[in-house]
Design a protein around this motif. Structure first.
Motif, short mmCIF file in Angstrom:
data_model
loop_
_atom_site.label_atom_id
_atom_site.label_comp_id
_atom_site.label_asym_id
_atom_site.label_seq_id
_atom_site.Cartn_x
_atom_site.Cartn_y
_atom_site.Cartn_z
N UNK A 175 0.85 -1.16 0.00
CA UNK A 175 0.00 0.00 0.00
C UNK A 175 0.90 1.24 0.00
N UNK A 176 0.53 2.18 -0.82
CA UNK A 176 1.28 3.43 -0.92
C UNK A 176 0.38 4.56 -0.47
N UNK A 177 0.85 5.33 0.50
CA UNK A 177 0.12 6.51 0.97
C UNK A 177 0.90 7.73 0.53
N UNK A 178 0.19 8.75 0.09
CA UNK A 178 0.88 9.97 -0.32
C UNK A 178 0.08 11.19 0.10
N UNK A 179 0.71 12.32 0.05
CA UNK A 179 0.05 13.57 0.40
C UNK A 179 -1.04 13.88 -0.61
N UNK A 180 -2.03 14.63 -0.19
CA UNK A 180 -3.18 14.89 -1.06
C UNK A 180 -3.24 16.34 -1.51
N UNK A 181 -2.15 17.02 -1.51
CA UNK A 181 -2.15 18.41 -1.93
C UNK A 181 -2.26 18.51 -3.44
N UNK A 182 -3.04 19.49 -3.93
CA UNK A 182 -3.16 19.78 -5.34
C UNK A 182 -3.70 18.62 -6.17
N UNK A 183 -4.67 17.91 -5.68
CA UNK A 183 -5.29 16.87 -6.48
C UNK A 183 -6.79 17.13 -6.54
N UNK A 184 -7.50 16.44 -7.43
CA UNK A 184 -8.89 16.78 -7.71
C UNK A 184 -9.93 16.36 -6.68
N UNK A 185 -9.56 15.62 -5.65
CA UNK A 185 -10.55 15.17 -4.67
C UNK A 185 -11.12 16.39 -3.93
N UNK A 186 -12.42 16.35 -3.64
CA UNK A 186 -13.05 17.52 -3.03
C UNK A 186 -13.40 17.33 -1.56
N UNK A 187 -12.89 16.29 -0.92
CA UNK A 187 -13.11 16.05 0.51
C UNK A 187 -11.78 15.72 1.16
N UNK A 188 -11.73 15.78 2.52
CA UNK A 188 -10.53 15.35 3.23
C UNK A 188 -10.32 13.88 2.91
N UNK A 189 -9.09 13.51 2.50
CA UNK A 189 -8.86 12.16 2.00
C UNK A 189 -7.40 11.76 2.08
N UNK A 190 -7.14 10.52 1.71
CA UNK A 190 -5.80 9.98 1.56
C UNK A 190 -5.77 9.26 0.22
N UNK A 191 -4.65 9.33 -0.48
CA UNK A 191 -4.52 8.63 -1.75
C UNK A 191 -3.84 7.30 -1.48
N UNK A 192 -4.49 6.20 -1.87
CA UNK A 192 -3.96 4.85 -1.69
C UNK A 192 -3.92 4.20 -3.06
#
Length: 71
Positions: free
Chosen positions: A1-18
């Motif tokens: 599993x890869x977790x990364x920062x969520x700055x400057x991405x298209x998601x419109x809610x508080x989230x984590x990218x996996x």
């Protein structure tokens, strides 16, 4: 599993990218409009999935602590 920062991405809610997928952060009390298969990122349990009226971890085990909070 890869977790990364969520700055400057298209998601419109508080989230984590996996693995390139936007997973909304779990916030309790949960949304009453949950649909079986909804996935969230939980700070303690990682990616969790709501199905069959229960919360499951990524290994497919029921998360008793989260299910006990249902009203």
């Amino acid at each position: 599993m890869v977790l990364s920062s969520c700055n400057n991405d298209p998601c419109d809610v508080a989230h984590t990218v996996v693995d390139g997928e936007c997973i909304p952060d779990y916030v309790f009390p949960q949304n009453e409009d949950l649909i079986s298969g909804d996935r969230f990122y939980h700070a303690k349990y990682g990616v969790i999935t709501f199905k069959d009226d229960n919360w499951y971890n990524d290994e497919g085990s029921i998360i008793t602590e989260l299910n006990s909070k249902k009203q």
